[in-house]
Every structure is written in structure tokens, then in C-alpha cells.
Enzyme design. Structure first.
Site, PDB file in Angstrom:
ATOM      1  N   HIS A 165      32.482  73.055  28.054  1.00 30.39           N
ATOM      2  CA  HIS A 165      31.943  72.096  27.070  1.00 30.39           C
ATOM      3  C   HIS A 165      30.799  71.273  27.642  1.00 30.39           C
ATOM      4  O   HIS A 165      30.048  70.654  26.898  1.00 30.39           O
ATOM      5  CB  HIS A 165      33.063  71.165  26.586  1.00 30.39           C
ATOM      6  CG  HIS A 165      34.058  71.861  25.713  1.00 30.39           C
ATOM      7  ND1 HIS A 165      34.061  71.751  24.341  1.00 30.39           N
ATOM      8  CD2 HIS A 165      35.068  72.719  26.009  1.00 30.39           C
ATOM      9  CE1 HIS A 165      35.030  72.494  23.839  1.00 30.39           C
ATOM     10  NE2 HIS A 165      35.662  73.089  24.829  1.00 30.39           N
ATOM     11  N   ASP A 187      23.976  66.095  28.517  1.00 31.62           N
ATOM     12  CA  ASP A 187      25.147  66.287  27.664  1.00 31.62           C
ATOM     13  C   ASP A 187      25.255  67.761  27.309  1.00 31.62           C
ATOM     14  O   ASP A 187      24.239  68.386  26.982  1.00 31.62           O
ATOM     15  CB  ASP A 187      24.971  65.467  26.365  1.00 31.62           C
ATOM     16  CG  ASP A 187      26.276  64.880  25.858  1.00 31.62           C
ATOM     17  OD1 ASP A 187      27.324  65.494  26.095  1.00 31.62           O
ATOM     18  OD2 ASP A 187      26.240  63.806  25.232  1.00 31.62           O
TER      19      ASP A 187
HETATM   20  C1  GDG Z   1      32.363  66.885  25.441  1.00 28.50           C
HETATM   21  C2  GDG Z   1      30.959  67.127  26.025  1.00 28.50           C
HETATM   22  C3  GDG Z   1      30.335  68.288  23.901  1.00 28.50           C
HETATM   23  C4  GDG Z   1      33.682  58.938  19.674  1.00 28.50           C
HETATM   24  N1  GDG Z   1      34.119  57.664  19.538  1.00 28.50           N
HETATM   25  C5  GDG Z   1      35.083  57.706  18.612  1.00 28.50           C
HETATM   26  C6  GDG Z   1      35.243  59.030  18.173  1.00 28.50           C
HETATM   27  N2  GDG Z   1      34.357  59.759  18.836  1.00 28.50           N
HETATM   28  C7  GDG Z   1      34.181  61.193  18.617  1.00 28.50           C
HETATM   29  C8  GDG Z   1      32.787  61.529  18.124  1.00 28.50           C
HETATM   30  C9  GDG Z   1      32.671  62.997  18.546  1.00 28.50           C
HETATM   31  C10 GDG Z   1      33.496  63.029  19.829  1.00 28.50           C
HETATM   32  O1  GDG Z   1      34.342  61.881  19.833  1.00 28.50           O
HETATM   33  C11 GDG Z   1      32.597  62.944  21.061  1.00 28.50           C
HETATM   34  O2  GDG Z   1      31.977  64.186  21.243  1.00 28.50           O
HETATM   35  P1  GDG Z   1      30.621  64.333  22.056  1.00 28.50           P
HETATM   36  O3  GDG Z   1      30.180  65.743  21.875  1.00 28.50           O
HETATM   37  O4  GDG Z   1      29.632  63.368  21.522  1.00 28.50           O
HETATM   38  O5  GDG Z   1      30.922  63.953  23.564  1.00 28.50           O
HETATM   39  P2  GDG Z   1      32.115  64.182  24.686  1.00 28.50           P
HETATM   40  O6  GDG Z   1      33.319  63.384  24.362  1.00 28.50           O
HETATM   41  O7  GDG Z   1      31.498  63.868  25.994  1.00 28.50           O
HETATM   42  O8  GDG Z   1      32.484  65.747  24.582  1.00 28.50           O
HETATM   43  C12 GDG Z   1      29.931  67.208  24.908  1.00 28.50           C
HETATM   44  C13 GDG Z   1      31.779  68.116  23.463  1.00 28.50           C
HETATM   45  O9  GDG Z   1      32.666  68.028  24.577  1.00 28.50           O
HETATM   46  C14 GDG Z   1      32.251  69.277  22.577  1.00 28.50           C
HETATM   47  O10 GDG Z   1      32.039  70.500  23.202  1.00 28.50           O
HETATM   48  O11 GDG Z   1      29.487  68.185  22.774  1.00 28.50           O
HETATM   49  O12 GDG Z   1      28.647  67.500  25.445  1.00 28.50           O
HETATM   50  O13 GDG Z   1      30.623  66.110  26.964  1.00 28.50           O
HETATM   51  O14 GDG Z   1      33.277  63.852  17.603  1.00 28.50           O
HETATM   52  O15 GDG Z   1      32.687  61.302  16.729  1.00 28.50           O
HETATM   53  N3  GDG Z   1      36.127  59.413  17.228  1.00 28.50           N
HETATM   54  C15 GDG Z   1      36.907  58.433  16.677  1.00 28.50           C
HETATM   55  N4  GDG Z   1      36.813  57.115  17.079  1.00 28.50           N
HETATM   56  C16 GDG Z   1      35.915  56.712  18.023  1.00 28.50           C
HETATM   57  O16 GDG Z   1      35.826  55.509  18.328  1.00 28.50           O
HETATM   58  N5  GDG Z   1      37.793  58.776  15.721  1.00 28.50           N
END
Ligand code: GDG
Length: 463
Positions: free
Chosen positions: A154, A361
Site C-alpha cells: 500500500h 504517499d
Molecule cells: C495507506 C497508504 C494508501 C482519515 N481520518 C479519518 C478517516 N480517514 C480515512 C480517510 C481515508 C483513509 O482513512 C486514509 O487513507 P490514505 O490513503 O489517505 O492514507 P493511509 O492511512 O496512510 O493509507 C496510502 C492507503 O494505504 C490505501 O492503499 O492510499 O498511501 O499510506 O479513507 O478518509 N476516516 C474516518 N475518520 C477519520 O477521522 N472515518
């Protein structure tokens, strides 16, 4: 169809028969529901007598196990999050290496493989997720498990010059070769991996596109993770009637910039706060006409580097607000608590600018969620770091370099002034990309390729 067995560090908790929302969880859950199967991983519990628990809901069996304090410290907090995470995000300055932690990481992977073995059927397809579990397939092969095993990373895969900072990089990368298929978020990541395999360990790129290294033949492919755009639209729209919490804390007549990230140094929050400050300095006409809402739930708060960045952000937020706040205007709302998913998508829709500026990222789902939440008749503007995997697909965002403070301030100014026609053009272009590589495509393409390719003869799984 063969059964699917998913292994991830954490198993998404089931609440009232429903899996918690979030890209990985939703994608994996749907695949498991279609094929039936097992979701296997750590429960999140740490105790001196770790328990295994099994719960079946419909055709999915959730098997979770606890870790001892030593396992947790070495495997999770240590090698996974203090060595692999920073190095895979190009931050060798923040990485540390400790041999006992690496050994603990290998030990926990072997222990998990051993616990999984009696649950397997010979034709199960096994799908392993992320950097915590790189050696999992090798541990399975040592136990005689010959099923197809795929791995999806990821996070980014760094160039060999950075990867080789990890002292046992050779041994670690050798374990990856025991997968049948290795999936990456972007072509850059896949190429970095191929580069390591061909240059560093003299593997061979075969004429059919597969790789041979350390005596193993395997494939590497690109499977950008996506979102479910219609579900996000529905969530965002249904939040419309409940703008009250936002109105209470912020003024609806002002333009809103929004960012949502786990509190992590890879997300570029320090640089983002600096850019927002520079924006207010350089463009005083926007003062009082804008508010920035940063939602940053804390994560990995027992890892030292995360404590340091938290302190720094608190000081920056205090500085910005102390400098410019008035009784009727707070320029920055910095919130550490996590929010309900519907509220997040609703806040995205009400915002004018999505400010997504990671230093590095794998993909960044927030960028895709922000776009998918927008009102097609009056969409907001996405300002996006070139170092997010998502920038490969969302080329109509305002692409910035997060190391360029003034460049980011200029992009915010441009976004503030952008015409409706330009906003709609950019939005439509980005939505086409989001629909073309949605969550179903990610999962279906990966599993299709994994089912199609195996270098190993099928054999009974000894039980
Ligand atoms: C890893 C990789 C890759 C965030 N705050 C809250 C919340 N979130 C949700 C967001 C989004 C998810 O969490 C975060 O996903 P990201 O992709 O932005 O980042 P990582 O957590 O670092 O994820 C990344 C991912 O895996 C998938 O392969 O894209 O590059 O680092 O969905 O909306 N959700 C809720 N409350 C929050 O306060 N419910």
C-alpha cells in the site's frame, strides 16, 4: 471459485455485522463476501497470554490473534514502523535499525503463517497486505504451503539507493520473491522494485514480463487502489442537511480549505501549515475570507517521531492563530479527533479547496474521496502533491511540490480565484480517472492476475 484468504496486520473490526469503512477494509470485505473466505491478522490486543479468536459472519470467518508486548515492540512498533515505514517513505533521516526488532518481525511473520496453515484448503487464494507482512509467503513456503499467494504494497517502494540502507535488505527482499504476484500502487514503485531485483541482485526480467530472482519466478504489477465514487457521493450528499456543526465552529460565508490525514510525518503537515501561513502573509486580501480545517487523528503515538511532529504542529497552529485570530475569525481549525466517515465526506463537499500535500504517499485515498464528494454543479478545487500516487491519475488537480512553500501558497491563491468553468472541467476530468480505476477495478484486476499466474505446481496442503 476458490476461497479467498486475506491476511493484513489489522483485521477491520466488524460492527453489528458490518465492516468498518475505509479503502482497504471495504475492498477486501467485498472480495471476501463474493468468494467466501477468511480474514486473518492481529486483533490489536497486546497481552502476556495472547488469545486467538474466531468469528464467522455469513461466509466470512474472521480469525484474529493477540501479540505479546515483545512481539508488539519488535514487529509492529519497531521494524515495521520505525524502520520500514520511514525508509519506504524516503525518510532515511527518521529511520532506525535494531537487529532484535528485525528478528522479532521475522518471528511474528513465521508465527502467523503457522497459525494460518491448519485453516487452509488446497485451492485457497491467499492475499497478503502491506509492509508488516513482507516475509509471510516465505514463511508459508517453508511450512509446505503451495497455494497461490499475492502481496499488495500500500505504501511506496523506494529506489535501491534508499532501500539498501536497511542492513538485511537482501534477506528481506529475497522473502518477497516467494509470492506469485506482487502489486504496487504506481509504475514508479514497480520500476524501483524491478530495478532492485535486476541491478542489485542480478535477477532476470523474462520475455513474458515475469521476474526470476533467488531461484524464484514471480510477477510484479501495478494496481492503483481506488474508491467507490457512488457510495461517497451518497454519503456526502446525505450529510448536506446537517451543516450545523460546521456552521457553529466556522462561518459559511468564508471559503474553506480542508485536509484530512492520519497524523504522520509522511503527510507533509508541517510544510502545509507553513504554506498556509505564507499564503496569509502574501495575500492579505484573503485574510478573514478563508478558513483552514485540518483533521488529523493521532496515530502510532507511542513511536517517538510521531510525538515530535505532534508537538511541532501544536506550536505552528498556536502561532498562526495567535498571530491572526480575531473574536469572529479563526484562520486554522486543527482537530486531532477522528470523525465519522459520513461527516468527513460531507465536510469535503462543503469545502472549496482540498489541500492534500504528502511528502510521499503510496496513493492517498483522501485526494480521491475529496473529488468524489463534490457537487458536480459547483465543485471544489483539489491541490495535490506530486509525490502522492494519486497524482499519476488526478492530473487535473493543481499539482504542487510540498517542498515549495511559496508554490503551495500560490496554488491556494489560484484555487481561491478559479472560475466555475475551470473548476467543472478539472472535476470532470478527475472523476473520469476515479471511475476508471475504482475500488472494484483494483481488487478484480489483482485477483484476476493472481488466479492466472502461478509458477508453482499445485499440491495438497499438509494439515
Ligand atoms: C495507506 C497508504 C494508501 C482519515 N481520518 C479519518 C478517516 N480517514 C480515512 C480517510 C481515508 C483513509 O482513512 C486514509 O487513507 P490514505 O490513503 O489517505 O492514507 P493511509 O492511512 O496512510 O493509507 C496510502 C492507503 O494505504 C490505501 O492503499 O492510499 O498511501 O499510506 O479513507 O478518509 N476516516 C474516518 N475518520 C477519520 O477521522 N472515518
Amino acid at each position: 471459485m476458490s476461497r479467498l484468504v486475506v491476511v493484513s496486520n489489522r483485521v477491520a473490526p466488524i460492527k453489528a455485522g458490518k465492516v468498518a469503512a475505509g479503502g482497504l477494509a471495504v475492498g477486501v470485505y467485498d472480495a471476501l463476501r463474493q468468494a467466501g473466505g477468511i480474514w486473518f491478522g492481529w486483533s490489536g490486543d497486546v497481552s502476556s497470554t495472547p488469545q486467538t479468536s474466531t468469528e464467522t459472519v455469513g461466509n466470512i470467518t474472521y480469525v484474529t490473534m493477540g501479540l505479546t508486548k515483545q512481539d508488539y515492540d519488535q514487529y509492529y512498533r519497531g521494524f515495521s514502523n520505525a524502520t520500514l515505514w520511514p525508509i519506504f517513505h524516503y525518510r532515511i533521516d527518521l529511520a532506525r535499525y535494531n537487529r532484535q526488532e528485525y528478528e522479532g518481525y521475522r518471528r511474528v511473520n513465521a508465527m502467523l503463517a503457522e497459525k494460518l496453515k491448519p485453516l487452509l484448503k488446497p485451492d485457497d487464494i491467499i492475499w497478503i497486505h502491506d509492509y508488516h507482512l513482507i516475509p509471510f509467503a516465505e514463511a508459508c513456503r517453508q511450512l509446505g504451503i503451495r497455494n497461490r499467494i499475492g502481496f499488495f504494497l500500500h505504501i511506496p517502494f523506494p529506489p535501491p539507493e534508499i532501500l539498501t540502507v536497511i542492513p538485511p535488505h537482501n534477506e528481506l527482499l529475497k522473502t518477497l520473491c516467494f509470492y506469485d504476484l506482487i502489486g504496487f500502487q504506481t509504475e514508479t514503485d514497480r520500476l524501483a522494485f524491478q530495478d532492485y531485483m535486476t541491478r542489485e541482485v542480478r535477477g532476470i526480467l523474462e520475455s513474458d514480463g515475469s521476474l526470476t530472482a533467488y531461484g524464484q519466478n514471480f510477477r510484479a504489477g501495478v494496481y492503483p487502489i481506488g474508491v467507490v465514487p457512488d457510495e461517497i457521493q451518497d454519503l456526502a450528499e446525505s450529510y448536506k442537511g446537517r451543516t450545523k456543526p460546521m456552521r457553529r465552529t466556522t462561518d459559511v460565508s468564508r471559503k474553506k480549505i480542508i485536509s484530512v490525514d492520519r497524523l504522520d510525518y509522511s503527510k507533509g503537515l508541517v510544510e502545509r501549515f507553513m504554506a498556509y501561513q505564507a499564503f496569509l502573509e502574501r495575500y492579505p486580501e484573503h485574510r478573514r475570507a478563508v478558513e483552514f480545517i485540518q483533521i488529523a487523528p493521532t496515530s502510532r503515538s507511542d513511536v517517538k517521531t510521531y510525538q515530535a511532529i505532534r508537538q511541532q504542529l501544536e506550536s505552528q497552529a498556536g502561532h498562526i492563530n495567535g498571530w491572526l485570530s480575531d473574536l469572529d475569525w479563526t484562520p486554522l481549525h486543527y482537530l486531532n479527533k477522528s470523525h465519522d466517515r459520513r461527516a468527513l465526506m460531507g465536510l469535503f463537499r462543503q469545502a472549496d479547496i482540498g489541500f492534500v500535500t504528502p511528502l510521499r504517499d503510496g496513493m492517498n485515498l483522501v485526494a480521491k474521496e475529496f473529488v468524489a464528494s463534490q457537487d458536480p454543479e459547483d465543485p471544489g478545487v483539489l491541490v495535490l502533491s506530486r509525490f502522492a500516487g494519486a497524482a499519476r491519475e488526478l492530473t487535473s488537480a493543481l499539482i504542487i511540490n510540498p517542498y515549495d512553500c511559496i508554490g503551495m501558497a500560490e496554488a491556494l491563491d489560484r484555487a481561491m480565484r478559479m472560475s466555475l468553468t475551470e473548476r467543472k472541467d478539472r472535476y470532470e476530468h478527475m472523476m473520469r480517472a476515479i471511475r476508471a480505476a475504482d475500488l472494484d477495478a483494483w481488487r478484480d484486476n489483482f485477483l484476476r492476475d493472481l488466479r492466472a499466474f502461478s509458477s508453482r505446481p499445485r499440491a495438497e496442503v499438509p494439515s
